[in-house]
Design a protein around this motif. Structure first.
Motif, PDB file in Angstrom:
ATOM      1  N   VAL A  85      50.150  36.084  42.159  1.00 29.24           N
ATOM      2  CA  VAL A  85      49.872  37.384  41.535  1.00 29.24           C
ATOM      3  C   VAL A  85      48.388  37.670  41.718  1.00 29.24           C
ATOM      4  N   LEU A  86      48.051  38.892  42.108  1.00 29.67           N
ATOM      5  CA  LEU A  86      46.675  39.260  42.419  1.00 29.67           C
ATOM      6  C   LEU A  86      46.064  40.051  41.266  1.00 29.67           C
ATOM      7  N   PRO A  87      45.048  39.510  40.608  1.00 31.03           N
ATOM      8  CA  PRO A  87      44.430  40.226  39.491  1.00 31.03           C
ATOM      9  C   PRO A  87      43.916  41.610  39.853  1.00 31.03           C
ATOM     10  N   TRP A  88      43.303  41.767  41.044  1.00 35.13           N
ATOM     11  CA  TRP A  88      42.742  43.073  41.393  1.00 35.13           C
ATOM     12  C   TRP A  88      43.818  44.133  41.542  1.00 35.13           C
ATOM     13  N   LEU A  89      45.017  43.714  41.962  1.00 38.63           N
ATOM     14  CA  LEU A  89      46.104  44.678  42.129  1.00 38.63           C
ATOM     15  C   LEU A  89      46.539  45.242  40.779  1.00 38.63           C
ATOM     16  N   TRP A  90      46.417  44.401  39.761  1.00 37.85           N
ATOM     17  CA  TRP A  90      46.793  44.809  38.405  1.00 37.85           C
ATOM     18  C   TRP A  90      45.593  45.285  37.593  1.00 37.85           C
ATOM     19  N   GLY A 139      38.296  43.385  49.122  1.00 35.47           N
ATOM     20  CA  GLY A 139      38.081  44.273  50.250  1.00 35.47           C
ATOM     21  C   GLY A 139      38.568  45.682  49.929  1.00 35.47           C
ATOM     22  N   PRO A 140      39.792  45.811  49.379  1.00 41.59           N
ATOM     23  CA  PRO A 140      40.229  47.134  48.928  1.00 41.59           C
ATOM     24  C   PRO A 140      39.287  47.678  47.851  1.00 41.59           C
ATOM     25  N   LEU A 141      39.221  48.984  47.734  1.00 40.72           N
ATOM     26  CA  LEU A 141      38.304  49.607  46.776  1.00 40.72           C
ATOM     27  C   LEU A 141      38.899  49.562  45.373  1.00 40.72           C
ATOM     28  N   MET A 142      38.918  48.347  44.846  1.00 39.80           N
ATOM     29  CA  MET A 142      39.411  48.054  43.508  1.00 39.80           C
ATOM     30  C   MET A 142      38.365  47.191  42.806  1.00 39.80           C
ATOM     31  N   PRO A 143      38.381  47.145  41.468  1.00 41.37           N
ATOM     32  CA  PRO A 143      37.371  46.361  40.752  1.00 41.37           C
ATOM     33  C   PRO A 143      37.410  44.883  41.127  1.00 41.37           C
ATOM     34  N   SER A 144      36.242  44.305  41.367  1.00 40.23           N
ATOM     35  CA  SER A 144      36.139  42.902  41.764  1.00 40.23           C
ATOM     36  C   SER A 144      35.971  41.957  40.583  1.00 40.23           C
ATOM     37  N   GLU A 145      35.525  42.458  39.461  1.00 38.54           N
ATOM     38  CA  GLU A 145      35.208  41.594  38.321  1.00 38.54           C
ATOM     39  C   GLU A 145      36.362  40.685  37.937  1.00 38.54           C
ATOM     40  N   VAL A 146      37.600  41.165  38.054  1.00 38.55           N
ATOM     41  CA  VAL A 146      38.754  40.359  37.650  1.00 38.55           C
ATOM     42  C   VAL A 146      38.955  39.159  38.567  1.00 38.55           C
ATOM     43  N   GLY A 147      38.221  39.133  39.693  1.00 37.22           N
ATOM     44  CA  GLY A 147      38.314  38.003  40.616  1.00 37.22           C
ATOM     45  C   GLY A 147      37.277  36.925  40.376  1.00 37.22           C
ATOM     46  N   ARG A 148      36.523  37.019  39.300  1.00 37.87           N
ATOM     47  CA  ARG A 148      35.548  35.968  39.011  1.00 37.87           C
ATOM     48  C   ARG A 148      36.271  34.631  38.828  1.00 37.87           C
ATOM     49  N   PRO A 149      35.889  33.597  39.589  1.00 35.22           N
ATOM     50  CA  PRO A 149      36.571  32.299  39.484  1.00 35.22           C
ATOM     51  C   PRO A 149      36.487  31.687  38.086  1.00 35.22           C
ATOM     52  N   ILE A 150      35.463  32.029  37.314  1.00 33.83           N
ATOM     53  CA  ILE A 150      35.294  31.404  36.013  1.00 33.83           C
ATOM     54  C   ILE A 150      36.458  31.708  35.083  1.00 33.83           C
ATOM     55  N   TYR A 151      37.184  32.801  35.305  1.00 32.60           N
ATOM     56  CA  TYR A 151      38.361  33.080  34.486  1.00 32.60           C
ATOM     57  C   TYR A 151      39.379  31.946  34.578  1.00 32.60           C
ATOM     58  N   LEU A 152      39.448  31.300  35.734  1.00 34.96           N
ATOM     59  CA  LEU A 152      40.431  30.229  35.917  1.00 34.96           C
ATOM     60  C   LEU A 152      40.087  28.995  35.094  1.00 34.96           C
ATOM     61  N   ASP A 153      38.849  28.893  34.642  1.00 36.14           N
ATOM     62  CA  ASP A 153      38.465  27.784  33.771  1.00 36.14           C
ATOM     63  C   ASP A 153      39.299  27.812  32.498  1.00 36.14           C
ATOM     64  N   GLN A 154      39.407  28.984  31.871  1.00 33.09           N
ATOM     65  CA  GLN A 154      40.193  29.095  30.637  1.00 33.09           C
ATOM     66  C   GLN A 154      41.673  28.884  30.901  1.00 33.09           C
ATOM     67  N   VAL A 155      42.166  29.421  32.017  1.00 29.19           N
ATOM     68  CA  VAL A 155      43.579  29.225  32.359  1.00 29.19           C
ATOM     69  C   VAL A 155      43.889  27.739  32.531  1.00 29.19           C
ATOM     70  N   ALA A 156      43.018  27.024  33.231  1.00 27.71           N
ATOM     71  CA  ALA A 156      43.232  25.591  33.459  1.00 27.71           C
ATOM     72  C   ALA A 156      43.126  24.799  32.163  1.00 27.71           C
ATOM     73  N   LEU A 157      42.293  25.239  31.246  1.00 23.76           N
ATOM     74  CA  LEU A 157      42.219  24.576  29.943  1.00 23.76           C
ATOM     75  C   LEU A 157      43.497  24.795  29.148  1.00 23.76           C
ATOM     76  N   ASP A 158      44.057  25.999  29.237  1.00 27.85           N
ATOM     77  CA  ASP A 158      45.282  26.305  28.503  1.00 27.85           C
ATOM     78  C   ASP A 158      46.520  25.693  29.145  1.00 27.85           C
ATOM     79  N   PHE A 159      46.466  25.499  30.467  1.00 31.82           N
ATOM     80  CA  PHE A 159      47.620  24.962  31.204  1.00 31.82           C
ATOM     81  C   PHE A 159      47.170  23.821  32.119  1.00 31.82           C
ATOM     82  N   PRO A 160      46.814  22.679  31.554  1.00 33.19           N
ATOM     83  CA  PRO A 160      46.330  21.573  32.402  1.00 33.19           C
ATOM     84  C   PRO A 160      47.389  21.053  33.365  1.00 33.19           C
ATOM     85  N   GLU A 161      48.666  21.321  33.067  1.00 33.79           N
ATOM     86  CA  GLU A 161      49.736  20.861  33.959  1.00 33.79           C
ATOM     87  C   GLU A 161      49.927  21.783  35.162  1.00 33.79           C
TER      88      GLU A 161
END
Length: 273
Positions: free
Chosen positions: A114-119, A150-172
């Motif tokens: 799932v692509l964050p920028w698309l949503w 690359g598409p003219l959509m907001p890039s902020e949602v692609g910050r890798p640091i967001y995955l830090d919280q996801v990985a903490l919530d779902f270590p498996e």
């Protein structure tokens, strides 16, 4: 073995979607007028010596550019070369969970993307969490895009640091962040280093454009963390790999990058199995 961790066999809906108009300024690719045969994708793989490609569906809030059933049909035409990656509508949580299960259990897909920028939503948004749960329960990776768009959509949602919280919530949960994370590559490396199940793929970038920090990571303690990808048809496999010797990877690091990591992460059967 070379495995492409991110590609797609495009439909006309995908190639013609105006959301990609900004990319065409750079690629100068002609827009197809008829559906492309799967044989064309396999031929491009052959030219780049790619053994297998993970081809993905594209599902967004506006439309379905490549459906899961279309991906399954493409895979059926070249089952020894293509591997399916599904996508779902995160705006419909229960339907999304059911579709994740169908993709894995019925269609035989090896991951969900799932692509964050698309949503226009960060991966910490609550709408992603049922999909994470389903992927973790089924033991398949969740793939996503990190870095600017690359598409003219907001890039902020692609910050890798967001995955830090996801990985903490779902270590498996195994997570693969595609497109290197540029210009936040250091963030991507930090998150992948911190979390055992977080990985990076190099899709949408040629070897010659890999940031120096990523190459150093691949040579050293990140050798089991980075997967080769193209984002075909945006970049042909042969072009993506041109100059790979300049990375100066040792034999182990090179083998892991080109295919070994993908075999492990996506739990793919070895060649000839």
């Amino acid at each position: 073995m070379i495995i492409d961790a991110w590609s797609q066999h495009p439909t006309l809906r995908h190639t013609r979607d105006p959301i990609f108009d900004s990319l065409r300024r750079w690629t100068k690719a002609a827009v197809p007028t008829e559906e492309l045969p799967v044989a064309m994708t396999v031929a491009a793989m052959d030219q780049g010596n790619v053994d297998r490609s993970l081809i993905c569906a594209w599902v967004g809030p506006r439309n379905v550019m490549i459906s899961n059933d279309e991906v399954a049909g493409f895979v059926a035409q070249a089952p020894d070369r293509l591997v399916g990656v599904g996508s779902v509508d995160i705006g419909k949580p229960m339907a999304a969970v059911r579709e994740v299960r169908r993709c894995v259990e019925e269609l035989g897909f090896r991951a969900i993307r799932v692509l964050p920028w698309l949503w226009e939503l960060p991966p910490t948004d609550r709408r992603f969490y049922p999909v994470y749960t389903a992927c973790a329960e089924l033991g398949v990776p969740f793939c996503t895009q990190i870095g600017h768009t690359g598409p003219l959509m907001p890039s902020e949602v692609g910050r890798p640091i967001y995955l830090d919280q996801v990985a903490l919530d779902f270590p498996e949960l195994t997570i693969v962040g595609g497109h290197i994370g540029y210009p936040w590559t250091d963030e991507a490396i930090a998150v992948a280093t911190k979390h055992e199940n977080v990985h990076i793929d190099t899709s949408a970038y040629t070897v010659k454009r890999y940031p120096a920090a990523l190459v150093d990571f691949m040579r050293g303690h990140g050798r089991r963390k980075v997967l080769f990808g193209t984002n075909y048809p945006m970049i042909l496999p042969a072009k993506a790999l041109d100059g790979i010797d300049t990375l100066e990877l040792d034999d182990e690091a090179r083998s892991l990058f080109l295919g070994g990591n993908a075999l492990r992460v996506f739990k793919l059967p070895p060649a000839g199995a």
